[in-house]
Design a protein around this motif. Structure first.
Motif, mmCIF file in Angstrom:
data_model
loop_
_atom_site.group_PDB
_atom_site.id
_atom_site.type_symbol
_atom_site.label_atom_id
_atom_site.label_comp_id
_atom_site.label_asym_id
_atom_site.label_seq_id
_atom_site.Cartn_x
_atom_site.Cartn_y
_atom_site.Cartn_z
ATOM 1 N N VAL A 219 58.687 51.339 77.648
ATOM 2 C CA VAL A 219 59.954 50.558 78.137
ATOM 3 C C VAL A 219 60.596 51.116 78.038
ATOM 4 N N ARG A 220 61.974 51.168 79.662
ATOM 5 C CA ARG A 220 62.602 51.785 78.801
ATOM 6 C C ARG A 220 63.925 50.774 79.375
ATOM 7 N N PRO A 221 64.302 50.404 78.288
ATOM 8 C CA PRO A 221 65.548 49.334 78.470
ATOM 9 C C PRO A 221 66.985 49.519 79.607
ATOM 10 N N VAL A 222 67.089 48.460 80.138
ATOM 11 C CA VAL A 222 68.558 49.211 80.754
ATOM 12 C C VAL A 222 68.753 48.132 81.119
ATOM 13 N N ASN A 223 70.055 47.819 80.479
ATOM 14 C CA ASN A 223 71.116 46.584 80.220
ATOM 15 C C ASN A 223 71.589 46.115 82.021
ATOM 16 N N ILE A 224 71.654 45.237 82.218
ATOM 17 C CA ILE A 224 71.939 45.262 84.037
ATOM 18 C C ILE A 224 73.329 44.408 83.148
ATOM 19 N N ARG A 225 73.243 43.953 82.568
ATOM 20 C CA ARG A 225 74.685 43.149 82.281
ATOM 21 C C ARG A 225 76.157 44.122 81.833
ATOM 22 N N GLN A 226 75.189 45.398 81.032
ATOM 23 C CA GLN A 226 75.726 46.159 80.778
ATOM 24 C C GLN A 226 75.838 47.718 82.156
ATOM 25 N N GLN A 227 75.325 46.741 83.125
ATOM 26 C CA GLN A 227 75.726 48.106 84.199
ATOM 27 C C GLN A 227 74.883 49.135 83.819
ATOM 28 N N GLU A 228 74.167 49.741 83.274
ATOM 29 C CA GLU A 228 73.330 50.288 82.886
ATOM 30 C C GLU A 228 72.461 50.767 84.460
ATOM 31 N N GLN A 229 72.182 49.970 85.225
ATOM 32 C CA GLN A 229 71.412 50.508 86.415
ATOM 33 C C GLN A 229 72.321 51.578 87.218
ATOM 34 N N PHE A 230 73.381 51.572 87.019
ATOM 35 C CA PHE A 230 74.240 52.613 87.962
ATOM 36 C C PHE A 230 74.308 54.134 87.034
ATOM 37 N N GLU A 231 73.710 54.498 85.850
ATOM 38 C CA GLU A 231 74.008 55.479 85.278
ATOM 39 C C GLU A 231 73.090 56.549 86.719
ATOM 40 N N PRO A 232 73.172 57.639 86.876
ATOM 41 C CA PRO A 232 73.412 58.335 86.936
ATOM 42 C C PRO A 232 71.565 58.487 86.485
ATOM 43 N N GLU A 233 71.455 59.006 86.213
ATOM 44 C CA GLU A 233 69.661 58.911 85.804
ATOM 45 C C GLU A 233 68.980 57.678 86.156
ATOM 46 N N ILE A 234 69.483 56.375 86.451
ATOM 47 C CA ILE A 234 68.682 55.429 86.982
ATOM 48 C C ILE A 234 68.644 55.428 88.548
ATOM 49 N N LEU A 235 69.503 55.719 88.655
ATOM 50 C CA LEU A 235 69.945 55.992 90.513
ATOM 51 C C LEU A 235 69.185 56.744 91.092
ATOM 52 N N ALA A 236 69.477 58.395 90.216
ATOM 53 C CA ALA A 236 67.781 59.071 90.429
ATOM 54 C C ALA A 236 67.077 58.643 90.821
ATOM 55 N N CYS A 237 66.029 57.697 90.281
ATOM 56 C CA CYS A 237 65.352 57.108 90.629
ATOM 57 C C CYS A 237 65.028 56.494 91.388
ATOM 58 N N ASN A 238 66.221 54.999 91.303
ATOM 59 C CA ASN A 238 66.524 53.963 92.525
ATOM 60 C C ASN A 238 67.796 54.129 92.826
ATOM 61 N N PRO A 239 67.761 53.678 94.048
ATOM 62 C CA PRO A 239 69.370 54.724 94.994
ATOM 63 C C PRO A 239 69.967 53.371 94.804
ATOM 64 N N TYR A 240 69.096 52.049 94.321
ATOM 65 C CA TYR A 240 69.401 50.830 94.875
ATOM 66 C C TYR A 240 69.881 50.844 93.736
ATOM 67 N N GLY A 241 70.392 51.305 92.717
ATOM 68 C CA GLY A 241 70.550 51.084 91.278
ATOM 69 C C GLY A 241 69.560 49.071 90.974
ATOM 70 N N LYS A 242 68.208 49.095 90.932
ATOM 71 C CA LYS A 242 68.153 47.914 90.664
ATOM 72 C C LYS A 242 66.786 48.133 89.483
ATOM 73 N N VAL A 243 66.326 47.203 88.382
ATOM 74 C CA VAL A 243 65.177 47.263 88.306
ATOM 75 C C VAL A 243 64.438 46.209 88.483
ATOM 76 N N PRO A 244 62.438 46.345 88.178
ATOM 77 C CA PRO A 244 61.683 47.450 87.734
ATOM 78 C C PRO A 244 61.959 48.543 88.803
ATOM 79 N N ILE A 245 61.669 50.017 87.690
ATOM 80 C CA ILE A 245 61.375 50.991 88.158
ATOM 81 C C ILE A 245 60.033 51.393 86.811
ATOM 82 N N VAL A 246 58.839 52.188 88.262
ATOM 83 C CA VAL A 246 58.502 53.033 87.248
ATOM 84 C C VAL A 246 57.857 54.581 87.439
#
Ligand SMILES: N[C@@H](CCC(=O)N[C@@H](CS)C(=O)NCC(=O)O)C(=O)O
Length: 203
Positions: free
Chosen positions: A23-50
């Motif tokens: 599990v890779r935690p992505v704290n959406i309250r800390q806006q971590e879903q908009f970090e480049p590494e996450i956006l590279a996997c999901n341009p929508y900037g939302k979890v979950p991602i596998v």
């Protein structure tokens, strides 16, 4: 993933399948879903991602419904390969993906998150959530699971019923749904899936 209903759909399925996953935690309250590494996997900037590797091919998938379908099919579990049983699971899965989750999330927004509260907006989404709750309650009065056998439709619904307070609906007013919630929630894989990411809270 984070401590959210959409994320936990996936952790429940992975626990049910007995997969060895990290599990890779992505704290959406800390806006971590908009970090480049996450956006590279999901341009929508939302979890979950596998993210996984298959026969040396890197794979990435976002959208909880897509992930449930992909992994259920790949492991040939919790979704029939063909015929009426598959039709039924797909139909109830879509009700849960397109109505239960979104209406509950909108009710939560107007109840707790919106900078300016709107009672009409809350009542609108509460009403739509209520319609789905009634539907599920009536459906579950005639069967143990949403479809003939425990399936990805149940896994998609369970974490959202777990946040029924977001809708301001009282689960005790839906006795068949409540019994189903207790039943599904007693499964060891569901208990494990609902505890991930360890220590994460949505606040
Ligand atoms: N339809 C998507 C919805 C995903 C979604 O809305 N995830 C929420 C958490 S449950 C999220 O990432 N929110 C952060 C944001 O929207 O920025 C799915 O089912 O995966």
């Amino acid at each position: 993933m984070w401590a959210t209903p959409n994320s936990r759909r996936v952790s429940i399925l992975f626990e049910e399948l007995g997969l060895d996953f990290e599990v890779r935690p992505v704290n959406i309250r800390q806006q971590e879903q908009f970090e480049p590494e996450i956006l590279a996997c999901n341009p929508y900037g939302k979890v979950p991602i596998v993210v996984w590797q298959e026969k040396n091919t890197p794979r990435v998938l976002f959208e909880s419904g897509a992930i449930l379908l992909q992994f259920a099919d790949a492991h040939n579990q919790f979704l029939a390969t063909d015929g009426p049983a598959r039709d039924e699971t797909l139909a109830w899965l879509m009700v849960v993906l397109t109505a239960l989750g979104p209406h509950s999330a909108q009710a939560h927004h107007w109840k707790e998150l919106a900078p300016e509260r709107s009672e009409p907006a809350l009542q609108h989404h509460r009403g739509l959530a209520n319609r789905v709750y009634r539907l599920l309650d009536n459906h579950l009065s005639k069967r143990r699971y949403l479809t003939g056998e425990y399936s990805i439709a149940d896994m998609a619904a369970y974490p959202w019923i777990g946040v029924s307070d977001w809708t301001t609906l009282d689960i005790r007013d839906f006795p068949h749904l409540e019994a189903w919630y207790q039943d599904v929630g007693s499964r060891p894989a569901v208990i494990r899936g609902m505890s991930l990411p360890i220590g994460a809270v949505l606040e």
